[in-house]
Scaffold this motif. Structure first.
Motif, PDB file in Angstrom:
ATOM      1  N   LEU A  44       0.831  -1.200   0.000  1.00 47.43           N
ATOM      2  CA  LEU A  44       0.000   0.000   0.000  1.00 47.43           C
ATOM      3  C   LEU A  44       0.865   1.249   0.000  1.00 47.43           C
ATOM      4  N   ASN A  45       0.609   2.141  -0.969  1.00 52.71           N
ATOM      5  CA  ASN A  45       1.235   3.457  -0.931  1.00 52.71           C
ATOM      6  C   ASN A  45       0.463   4.312   0.065  1.00 52.71           C
ATOM      7  N   LEU A  46       1.140   4.749   1.128  1.00 54.71           N
ATOM      8  CA  LEU A  46       0.454   5.400   2.238  1.00 54.71           C
ATOM      9  C   LEU A  46      -0.061   6.790   1.897  1.00 54.71           C
ATOM     10  N   GLN A  47       0.617   7.495   1.026  1.00 62.84           N
ATOM     11  CA  GLN A  47       0.201   8.861   0.688  1.00 62.84           C
ATOM     12  C   GLN A  47      -1.077   8.862  -0.139  1.00 62.84           C
ATOM     13  N   HIS A  48      -1.222   7.901  -1.048  1.00 67.20           N
ATOM     14  CA  HIS A  48      -2.340   7.918  -1.994  1.00 67.20           C
ATOM     15  C   HIS A  48      -3.339   6.787  -1.779  1.00 67.20           C
ATOM     16  N   ASN A  49      -3.072   5.926  -0.792  1.00 65.38           N
ATOM     17  CA  ASN A  49      -3.997   4.847  -0.436  1.00 65.38           C
ATOM     18  C   ASN A  49      -4.321   3.944  -1.628  1.00 65.38           C
ATOM     19  N   VAL A  50      -3.289   3.588  -2.395  1.00 64.51           N
ATOM     20  CA  VAL A  50      -3.455   2.661  -3.516  1.00 64.51           C
ATOM     21  C   VAL A  50      -2.472   1.508  -3.354  1.00 64.51           C
ATOM     22  N   ARG A  51      -2.874   0.337  -3.849  1.00 62.03           N
ATOM     23  CA  ARG A  51      -2.033  -0.844  -3.783  1.00 62.03           C
ATOM     24  C   ARG A  51      -1.294  -1.057  -5.093  1.00 62.03           C
ATOM     25  N   LEU A  52      -0.034  -1.474  -4.982  1.00 62.62           N
ATOM     26  CA  LEU A  52       0.793  -1.738  -6.161  1.00 62.62           C
ATOM     27  C   LEU A  52       0.154  -2.854  -6.981  1.00 62.62           C
ATOM     28  N   HIS A  53       0.037  -2.638  -8.286  1.00 58.82           N
ATOM     29  CA  HIS A  53      -0.831  -3.453  -9.132  1.00 58.82           C
ATOM     30  C   HIS A  53      -0.177  -3.633 -10.507  1.00 58.82           C
ATOM     31  N   SER A  54      -0.447  -4.760 -11.135  1.00 58.71           N
ATOM     32  CA  SER A  54      -0.072  -4.913 -12.542  1.00 58.71           C
ATOM     33  C   SER A  54      -1.102  -5.817 -13.213  1.00 58.71           C
ATOM     34  N   HIS A  55      -1.003  -5.968 -14.529  1.00 59.55           N
ATOM     35  CA  HIS A  55      -2.045  -6.613 -15.322  1.00 59.55           C
ATOM     36  C   HIS A  55      -1.528  -6.735 -16.749  1.00 59.55           C
ATOM     37  N   ASP A  56      -2.257  -7.463 -17.584  1.00 60.14           N
ATOM     38  CA  ASP A  56      -1.838  -7.634 -18.975  1.00 60.14           C
ATOM     39  C   ASP A  56      -2.250  -6.445 -19.824  1.00 60.14           C
ATOM     40  N   VAL A  57      -1.786  -5.275 -19.428  1.00 56.50           N
ATOM     41  CA  VAL A  57      -1.952  -4.045 -20.204  1.00 56.50           C
ATOM     42  C   VAL A  57      -0.564  -3.450 -20.386  1.00 56.50           C
ATOM     43  N   THR A 110       1.081 -12.765 -13.392  1.00 57.77           N
ATOM     44  CA  THR A 110       1.724 -12.767 -14.712  1.00 57.77           C
ATOM     45  C   THR A 110       3.146 -13.305 -14.698  1.00 57.77           C
ATOM     46  N   GLY A 111       3.756 -13.453 -13.515  1.00 57.41           N
ATOM     47  CA  GLY A 111       5.118 -13.973 -13.438  1.00 57.41           C
ATOM     48  C   GLY A 111       6.192 -12.994 -13.866  1.00 57.41           C
ATOM     49  N   ARG A 112       5.846 -11.700 -13.955  1.00 55.47           N
ATOM     50  CA  ARG A 112       6.830 -10.690 -14.344  1.00 55.47           C
ATOM     51  C   ARG A 112       7.283  -9.891 -13.124  1.00 55.47           C
ATOM     52  N   ASN A 113       8.522  -9.419 -13.166  1.00 59.12           N
ATOM     53  CA  ASN A 113       9.132  -8.743 -12.024  1.00 59.12           C
ATOM     54  C   ASN A 113       8.958  -7.231 -12.094  1.00 59.12           C
ATOM     55  N   LEU A 114       8.802  -6.621 -10.913  1.00 59.88           N
ATOM     56  CA  LEU A 114       8.802  -5.160 -10.822  1.00 59.88           C
ATOM     57  C   LEU A 114      10.142  -4.652 -11.344  1.00 59.88           C
TER      58      LEU A 114
END
Length: 226
Positions: A44-57, A110-114
């Motif tokens: 969770l990013n504390l400043q913006h209240n969003v969770r780190l996310h990825s997807h097939d985009v 997806t098995g991909r790395n940050l």
């Protein structure tokens, strides 16, 4: 501003995460006060209240690699990341992640790395952050150093992730995407520390330390918080 295009894969719970849920979903354990290698967590990013996310985009500009964003939804299965070691330093399952340790964060679905590099991010023109590789294997640009205040990464602690190769910090500054990922925030990397680069471990599977560390038989078990 760059555009994004949607790949053909549906946004469903993949076999990888389903297998983890079947194996570990009913397990119980004592509360862990620190984050361990092998855990599968949300950040969770504390400043913006969003969770780190990825997807097939994929990004329509810059590297064209798989995009990484921040989402407000708590339950999204595309926000799970596995904590792994690097090619040069193995991360033994269940051992606490140390402050100053370099890790890889692998996107479970997806098995991909940050990943980061000197491409420009599409909205803020900061440093692009993407997801890269196949089946957890990418390159040295997938390595991040955990910055925290003590000896190990505590679960309740706000931490930063510094990209080892470029020295930039994983950040969110609030820019929002339009279609096809309307409302999701841009995740990028920035050179200086700020409130935008503070993250906290949230939901997930937390691997308990093995009794091998105390000289006993290996009895590593997960602690789950879905």
């Amino acid at each position: 501003m760059g555009h994004l295009h949607l790949d053909v894969f549906p946004r469903v719970l993949t076999a990888r995460l389903l297998l983890l849920l079947c194996l570990f979903g009913l397990s119980a354990g004592t509360e862990l006060s620190f984050v361990t290698c092998g855990s599968v967590i949300k950040l969770l990013n504390l400043q913006h209240n969003v969770r780190l996310h990825s997807h097939d985009v994929r990004y329509g500009s810059g590297s064209g690699q798989q995009s990484v964003t921040g989402v407000t939804a708590v339950e999204d299965s595309n926000s799970y990341w596995s904590i792994r070691g690097t090619n040069d330093a193995f991360c033994h399952r269940g051992t606490p992640v140390k402050c100053g340790q370099t890790i890889r964060l692998t996107h479970v679905n997806t098995g991909r790395n940050l990943h980061s590099h000197y491409f420009t991010s599409p909205l803020s023109s900061n440093q692009e952050v993407s997801a890269f590789g196949e089946e957890g294997e990418g390159d040295h640009l997938d390595e991040w150093t955990v910055q925290c205040g003590g000896s190990v990464w505590k679960r309740e602690e706000a931490v930063r992730f510094r990209h080892k190769a470029t020295d930039a910090l994983l950040s969110v500054t609030g820019e929002q995407y339009g279609r096809p990922i309307h409302g999701q925030r841009e995740v990028h990397a920035m050179s200086g520390p700020s409130q935008h680069s503070l993250w906290k471990a949230m939901e997930g599977i937390f691997m308990k330390p093995s009794e091998i560390l105390a000289g006993g038989r290996d009895s590593s078990h997960p602690h789950t918080e879905f």
